[in-house]
Scaffold this motif. Structure first.
Motif, mmCIF file in Angstrom:
data_model
loop_
_atom_site.group_PDB
_atom_site.id
_atom_site.type_symbol
_atom_site.label_atom_id
_atom_site.label_comp_id
_atom_site.label_asym_id
_atom_site.label_seq_id
_atom_site.Cartn_x
_atom_site.Cartn_y
_atom_site.Cartn_z
ATOM 1 N N ASP A 33 1.374 4.570 -9.002
ATOM 2 C CA ASP A 33 2.477 3.611 -8.939
ATOM 3 C C ASP A 33 1.867 2.248 -8.650
ATOM 4 O OD1 ASP A 33 4.705 2.058 -8.473
ATOM 5 O OD2 ASP A 33 5.668 3.483 -7.108
ATOM 6 N N LEU B 283 4.742 -0.521 -6.105
ATOM 7 C CA LEU B 283 5.463 0.333 -5.163
ATOM 8 C C LEU B 283 6.802 -0.249 -4.725
ATOM 9 C CD1 LEU B 283 5.517 2.861 -3.371
ATOM 10 C CD2 LEU B 283 4.298 1.515 -1.641
ATOM 11 N N SER C 263 8.762 6.248 -6.128
ATOM 12 C CA SER C 263 7.730 7.174 -5.660
ATOM 13 C C SER C 263 8.336 8.264 -4.788
ATOM 14 C CB SER C 263 6.644 6.424 -4.882
ATOM 15 O OG SER C 263 5.805 5.738 -5.770
ATOM 16 N N VAL D 267 1.300 10.957 -5.279
ATOM 17 C CA VAL D 267 1.385 9.564 -5.727
ATOM 18 C C VAL D 267 0.313 8.741 -5.018
ATOM 19 C CG1 VAL D 267 2.806 7.464 -5.708
ATOM 20 C CG2 VAL D 267 3.856 9.668 -6.261
ATOM 21 N N ALA E 20 -0.324 4.748 -4.686
ATOM 22 C CA ALA E 20 0.457 3.544 -4.948
ATOM 23 C C ALA E 20 -0.245 2.280 -4.507
ATOM 24 C CB ALA E 20 1.800 3.647 -4.232
ATOM 25 N N ASP F 29 0.664 -2.173 -4.247
ATOM 26 C CA ASP F 29 1.587 -3.293 -4.404
ATOM 27 C C ASP F 29 0.894 -4.507 -3.835
ATOM 28 O OD1 ASP F 29 3.839 -5.188 -4.129
ATOM 29 O OD2 ASP F 29 5.038 -3.441 -4.678
ATOM 30 N N GLY G 243 -1.338 5.043 -0.254
ATOM 31 C CA GLY G 243 -1.040 3.709 -0.747
ATOM 32 C C GLY G 243 -1.861 2.641 -0.070
#
Length: 122
Positions: free
Chosen positions: A37, A40, A46, A57, A59, A61, A84
């Motif tokens: 992803d 995010l 997600s 996942v 992620a 961002d 993430g």
């Protein structure tokens, strides 16, 4: 069952497009493997994927505000399902390596445009 959410409001043709798009996305979702992803945002997509499939996942961002979303999803789903980092999408290969997963993904999610929070903040 996965329900893909869209931030669109209103009815008419948009409502039909939202249902049609949701069905199209749902039919193409992987059921296992790593999904990357790259945007995010608030984590809705997600979280829905994690809750309804056997996928994990990874992620990213670029918005520093995503750090709280990363923390929430990490706590909710655990490190085996979610990893993430606040990072540019161009750093995705490094994020995949640091996640400890194979440097490949069965799908990539990208949401083009501002998040709901970004719209609300102006």
């Amino acid at each position: 069952m996965f329900r893909f959410s869209f931030p669109w409001r209103g009815g008419g043709g948009r409502s039909f497009c939202r249902r049609l798009s949701s069905l199209a996305v749902e039919q193409r979702l992987p059921r296992e493997g790593v999904v990357l992803d790259l945007t995010l945002g608030d984590g809705e997509h997600s979280a829905a994927l994690l809750a309804s499939t056997g996928c994990s996942v990874v992620a990213t961002d670029c918005d520093p505000a995503a750090a709280s979303v990363i923390g929430r999803l990490s706590a909710e789903f655990g490190p085996g399902k979610f990893y993430g980092e606040v990072s540019l999408a161009s750093g995705a290969a490094g994020v995949l390596r640091r996640s400890g997963r194979r440097p490949s993904a069965v799908a990539v999610m990208v949401d083009i445009g501002p998040s709901r929070r970004q719209k609300e903040e102006g």
